[in-house]
Structure formats: structure tokens, C-alpha cells
Scaffold this motif. Structure first.
Motif, PDB file in Angstrom:
ATOM      1  N   LEU A 122       0.852  -1.196   0.000  1.00 52.29           N
ATOM      2  CA  LEU A 122       0.000   0.000   0.000  1.00 52.29           C
ATOM      3  C   LEU A 122       0.882   1.239   0.000  1.00 52.29           C
ATOM      4  N   GLY A 123       0.623   2.134  -0.925  1.00 51.63           N
ATOM      5  CA  GLY A 123       1.401   3.373  -1.005  1.00 51.63           C
ATOM      6  C   GLY A 123       0.706   4.471  -0.204  1.00 51.63           C
ATOM      7  N   VAL A 124       1.425   5.040   0.750  1.00 52.80           N
ATOM      8  CA  VAL A 124       0.857   6.166   1.510  1.00 52.80           C
ATOM      9  C   VAL A 124       0.865   7.388   0.593  1.00 52.80           C
ATOM     10  N   THR A 125      -0.290   8.009   0.424  1.00 54.98           N
ATOM     11  CA  THR A 125      -0.356   9.210  -0.439  1.00 54.98           C
ATOM     12  C   THR A 125       0.057  10.418   0.415  1.00 54.98           C
ATOM     13  N   ILE A 126      -0.942  11.068   1.020  1.00 53.13           N
ATOM     14  CA  ILE A 126      -0.616  12.168   1.945  1.00 53.13           C
ATOM     15  C   ILE A 126      -1.215  11.790   3.288  1.00 53.13           C
ATOM     16  N   SER A 129      -3.059  13.319   8.596  1.00 57.04           N
ATOM     17  CA  SER A 129      -2.825  14.398   9.567  1.00 57.04           C
ATOM     18  C   SER A 129      -2.393  15.697   8.874  1.00 57.04           C
ATOM     19  N   HIS A 130      -2.144  15.624   7.563  1.00 52.65           N
ATOM     20  CA  HIS A 130      -1.740  16.837   6.833  1.00 52.65           C
ATOM     21  C   HIS A 130      -2.944  17.601   6.308  1.00 52.65           C
ATOM     22  N   ASP A 131      -2.798  18.904   6.243  1.00 58.21           N
ATOM     23  CA  ASP A 131      -3.731  19.711   5.476  1.00 58.21           C
ATOM     24  C   ASP A 131      -2.889  20.668   4.636  1.00 58.21           C
ATOM     25  N   ARG A 132      -3.556  21.559   3.942  1.00 60.22           N
ATOM     26  CA  ARG A 132      -2.866  22.466   3.014  1.00 60.22           C
ATOM     27  C   ARG A 132      -1.683  23.181   3.702  1.00 60.22           C
ATOM     28  N   LYS A 136       2.773  22.903   3.257  1.00 56.31           N
ATOM     29  CA  LYS A 136       3.718  23.999   2.955  1.00 56.31           C
ATOM     30  C   LYS A 136       4.995  23.827   3.770  1.00 56.31           C
ATOM     31  N   ASP A 137       4.838  23.351   5.018  1.00 55.11           N
ATOM     32  CA  ASP A 137       6.013  23.135   5.878  1.00 55.11           C
ATOM     33  C   ASP A 137       7.012  22.170   5.260  1.00 55.11           C
ATOM     34  N   ILE A 138       6.483  21.213   4.492  1.00 53.48           N
ATOM     35  CA  ILE A 138       7.418  20.250   3.886  1.00 53.48           C
ATOM     36  C   ILE A 138       7.659  20.579   2.401  1.00 53.48           C
ATOM     37  N   LEU A 139       7.466  21.846   2.086  1.00 54.40           N
ATOM     38  CA  LEU A 139       7.803  22.412   0.783  1.00 54.40           C
ATOM     39  C   LEU A 139       6.993  21.841  -0.376  1.00 54.40           C
ATOM     40  N   ILE A 140       5.760  21.372  -0.069  1.00 55.79           N
ATOM     41  CA  ILE A 140       4.879  20.974  -1.165  1.00 55.79           C
ATOM     42  C   ILE A 140       3.981  22.177  -1.449  1.00 55.79           C
TER      43      ILE A 140
END
Ligand code: C5P
Length: 248
Positions: A122-126, A129-132, A136-140
Motif C-alpha cells: 500500500l502506497g501512503v499518499t498524503i 494528519s496533513h492539510d494544506r 507547505k512546511d514540507i515544501l509541497i
């Protein structure tokens, strides 16, 4: 709907730190649970013996260690885990196509070497616990959905059997995924629950109606004074949400 059809949609995250507690939880819950998820906490505390307990109750094991490393390391770890007869495990799609293909190779080699069942990848997408903002904190800096679709496509196009996503994400993803894969969804809460660190959540019924193949629930059950009562509520909701046409 028979009991097996309902419980195979329910995965309980065994986020505890001892075999004794894990065993107690499995003993009281296995009638309503098809798969137990062993994550970092239990695995780091108790190692591979934790895998054997759900299996002794004839339940599947989902090993959630979220591999994300150089392809060679992921390949060898994926090969080694085949020994343990687990049903599925996670890797981070962010590791990229080479790493995902290495995991697939590792699993295939492991099946030949150990003669055990082929675990699903299974590939973890996002993370749910993340939101928009936290992306940004992880430079996406892409839009949330662009990043989500991209990670799911990387997973599906390079041989993953399914993805981990929020139940809210399934409808966004489906048009872009051109084969049948599993949608395994944490981020599930009963209506009155606190969200804790999960940001994109659905109820069990909503998750199943949205097309979740398997829902993963942890703290709603584990932190309750009456775990089995909560589990029964979840089971009832899953049963309600299930229709013949969305059985995977
Ligand atoms: O306690 P809660 O129901 O939030 O547990 C969710 C479980 O699913 C945790 O074990 C967590 O590590 C896992 N998980 C997640 N989000 C992902 C992948 C796994 O919450 N994207």
C-alpha cells in the motif's frame, strides 16, 4: 450481509506498547475485526512476535512501518517481511517510482524464497494528519489534490496494490486511477469523537459509502472506556454503508 463481509472492511490499529495489551484487545474484538494493524509503537516495543498474535486468532496482519528509504534497503526489507505471512504493508509513495518498483521486486523475490503469501503493498499518499498548511512546511506548494493524485498515481502505476488515503480523498482519486486498487483509509471517527491530530476525517459509514475498501480505526476504540461498545457502533455503520455494488 454476512459477518465476514463486514469485518473484512474493518482494521483495528493496535497502537499499544505491549503484547499483553495487544492480546487482550484482540481477544475481545476479533469477532468484529478482519485485520489488525501493527505499527511502529508495537513493533518497536515487541518486535516480530507481535505479528503472531492476530494470526493465532486467524486474523490478517497489516504491517504499517511506512518504508521510505533508498530502493535497495526497501527491496531487502520488503523481501524479508514476506517471511511473516502478513496480508499488507505500507511504503511512502513519496519515495518515488524506483523505490516502489524495488518494493515490488523484493516482495516477488520473497514469495519465491519463503513460499509464503504475497503481501499487498500500500502506497501512503498524503498522511491524513496533513492539510494544506502543513504541506507547505514540507515544501509541497502544489494544490492539495494535485499532490494527492500524483502520489496515488505513482503508487498505482509502479505496482502498489492499493493506497492509503483519507476517505475524503477517494472520489478525487478514482478518475485518475485506471485499475482496481484498494483504498485503505485511516482518518475515521465516529460523529462525537475528537479528531486528535487527524485533519481529514469521515465517519465509518461515510468512508464505506465513499468507497473505502478497508477502514483503519485506532484511538476511537483504544481510548474508549468501553472498547467493544465503540467497535460494535463502527461495525453497525460499516454494515449500513455496505452495498453489494461496492464490495471490493
Ligand atoms: O488513532 P487513529 O484512528 O487516528 O489511527 C490511525 C492509524 O492509522 C494510526 O496507526 C496511524 O499511524 C495510521 N495512519 C494514518 N494516516 C496515514 C497512514 C496511517 O493515520 N496516512
Amino acid at each position: 450481509m454476512n459477518k465476514e463481509d463486514v469485518r473484512k472492511r474493518i482494521c483495528l490499529a493496535l497502537d499499544v506498547d505491549s503484547l499483553a495489551l495487544a492480546k487482550e484487545i484482540i481477544k475481545e474484538s476479533y469477532e468484529y475485526v478482519g485485520t489488525y494493524k501493527i505499527g511502529k509503537e508495537l513493533f518497536v516495543s515487541e518486535g516480530t512476535s507481535s505479528i503472531k498474535i492476530p494470526q493465532s486468532f486467524e486474523r490478517d496482519v497489516f504491517l504499517d512501518l511506512k518504508f521510505h528509504d533508498i530502493p535497495n534497503t526497501v527491496e531487502n526489507a520488503s523481501k524479508a517481511l514476506v517471511k511473516h505471512n502478513i496480508k499488507m504493508f505500507t511504503i511512502h509513495s513519496m519515495g518515488g517510482s524506483e523505490m516502489i518498483q524495488a518494493a515490488v521486486r523484493g516482495v516477488n523475490d520473497g514469495v519465491i524464497k519463503y513460499g509464503k503469501i504475497r503481501p499487498m503493498i500500500l502506497g501512503v499518499t498524503i498522511l491524513t494528519s496533513h492539510d494544506r498548511n502543513s504541506l507547505k512546511d514540507i515544501l509541497i506548494d502544489k494544490s492539495f489534490d494535485t499532490a494527492l493524485v500524483s502520489y496515488a498515481k505513482i503508487a498505482s502505476e509502479n505496482g502498489c496494490d492499493g493506497v492509503i488515503c483519507s476517505p475524503k480523498d477517494i472520489n478525487v482519486l478514482r478518475p485518475y486511477i485506471n485499475r482496481k486498487i484498494l483504498y485503505v483509509t485511516p482518518g475515521v471517527r465516529l460523529r462525537d469523537d475528537k479528531f486528535s491530530d487527524q485533519k481529514r476525517v469521515c465517519t465509518p459509514e461515510e468512508a464505506i459509502v465513499n468507497g473505502a475498501s478497508i477502514i483503519v480505526v485506532g484511538r476511537s476504540i483504544l481510548e474508549s472506556k468501553n472498547r467493544i461498545e465503540i467497535l460494535k457502533k463502527i461495525y453497525k455503520e460499516v454494515e449500513k454503508g455496505l452495498k453489494e455494488d461496492n464490495i471490493f
